[in-house]
Design an enzyme around this catalytic site. Sequence first.
Site, PDB file in Angstrom:
ATOM      1  CB  ALA A 164       6.370  -3.593   4.574  1.00 47.96           C
ATOM      2  CG  PHE A 165       7.231  -0.658   9.365  1.00 46.47           C
ATOM      3  CD1 PHE A 165       7.701  -1.955   9.411  1.00 46.47           C
ATOM      4  CD2 PHE A 165       8.077   0.366   9.737  1.00 46.47           C
ATOM      5  CE1 PHE A 165       9.002  -2.228   9.811  1.00 46.47           C
ATOM      6  CE2 PHE A 165       9.378   0.107  10.144  1.00 46.47           C
ATOM      7  CZ  PHE A 165       9.835  -1.196  10.182  1.00 46.47           C
ATOM      8  CE  LYS A 166      12.646  -2.446   6.813  1.00 41.66           C
ATOM      9  NZ  LYS A 166      11.865  -3.558   7.409  1.00 41.66           N
ATOM     10  CG  ASP A 167       5.502   1.442   1.665  1.00 37.53           C
ATOM     11  OD1 ASP A 167       6.450   1.407   0.862  1.00 37.53           O
ATOM     12  OD2 ASP A 167       4.545   0.649   1.621  1.00 37.53           O
TER      13      ASP A 167
ATOM     14  CB  ALA B  31      11.015   4.583   1.895  1.00 37.38           C
TER      15      ALA B  31
END
Length: 434
Positions: free
Chosen positions: A104-107, A110
């Site tokens: 997911a793009f949250k990588d 983070a």
Amino acid sequence: MLYSTQNKNHTVSFKEAVLSGLASDGGLYMPVELPQLPADFFVQLRGKSFSEIAYEIAHALLAADIPDEVLRRIIDQAINFDAPLVKLDEETYVLELFHGPTLAFKDFGARFMARLMSYFMRDSARELTLLVATSGDTGSAVAHGFFNVPGIRVFILYPSGGVSPTQEKMLTTMGGNITALEIQGTFDDCQTLVKQAFNDPELSQKLFLSSANSINIARLIPQMFYYVYGWTQLSDAAFTHPVVFSVPSGNFGNLTAGLMIKRMGLPVTRFLAACNANDIVVEYLRTGAFTPRPSVKTLSNAMDVGSPSNFARMLELYGHDAGAMREDVYGVRCADEETRATLKEVHDRYGYVLDPHGAVGYFGLKQYRAAYPTPCTGIFFETAHPAKFPEIVEKVLGIPVEVPARMREYLQKEKHAARISNNFFALKQVLMVS
Ligand SMILES: *Cc1c(COP(=O)(O)O)cnc(C)c1O
């Protein structure tokens, strides 16, 4: 320098903004000034690699705070996977943001934040202890993003039985500096526990505590990189029309990053705030009134947010003027039946398998074109891999979804989590002896 959205006179350094996350007055940090980049700055980036583009943008923003060679190293380590632009037809493109470790793009946010924090902690005698409450996606991205990053320990609090089996594996199989705490309670209990920990004098004395949730400005910066990278991947022909980005939105970090890079000069005509039934911002754009309300569950559950925190940043960018925001942002609401119909439509038409969040993005573009029939080049974000939502995607399309190898690996690993009650003293005990 950054200021708090609660108080323009409350300014801090970039280091302090990254290490503290939220301002002490409850505001979100915003850059006092965004650098202005000329149009040919962006044109010259066409054909360059993702990491080169990321470096150029990061340098424009952070040169005063971080030495160039450190910035290069951070980017090489954090942004080590692609974000390809896939053409569906002459005017419709999907930017795939799911090629990171947790799909997911949250990588992006983070991984970048982890290395920035580690850099800023390099001379500190104490370790940084991060507490994260998660209902799934943020926790997995944080667990992977911070794994083995020096000087930082992470405690992830998740509701027992409240995350999907795949998400649980992604949260609980890392080990090392990542500890998963399975809370016998709800996501709200997890959030309350984190807040209680921050307010506990004894804990704050013993530990250098911080959070890693989506309000940290460090997470927004790498999200600017891929707007530019996506834009540079367009062909000459695509540039004959105005460029529009459709962003599936929940807490509005992703969209806010887009508005910031436009402010820095990226030539984008419109951003579409593509929401599910949690359409508080869509309503604001229509009426000028911002009325948060409890979230409702939808198929695109990572966007089930009733009070989007980054809206405070959006208001700052437009001087609290709904009319000014409307010039740049067009809101679309997508109901669950429309999400299902879109999954099917895009698969029938293009043979492309979307996830429910990306489907909301595509639907946004379609609605925008119905309202503004002049041709535009539309890029919508695919924010997660469809294999993260097999129950929905396989049911709608009637075909199995291919599971990427890195996801199969997590599923085989063994879960390690400490089960604790939702009582603060249980958490405090774990942290005090840690
Ligand atoms: C978090 C998330 C979103 C929403 O992003 P915001 O920046 O909170 O608006 C959309 N899609 C997926 C898959 C997510 O995990």
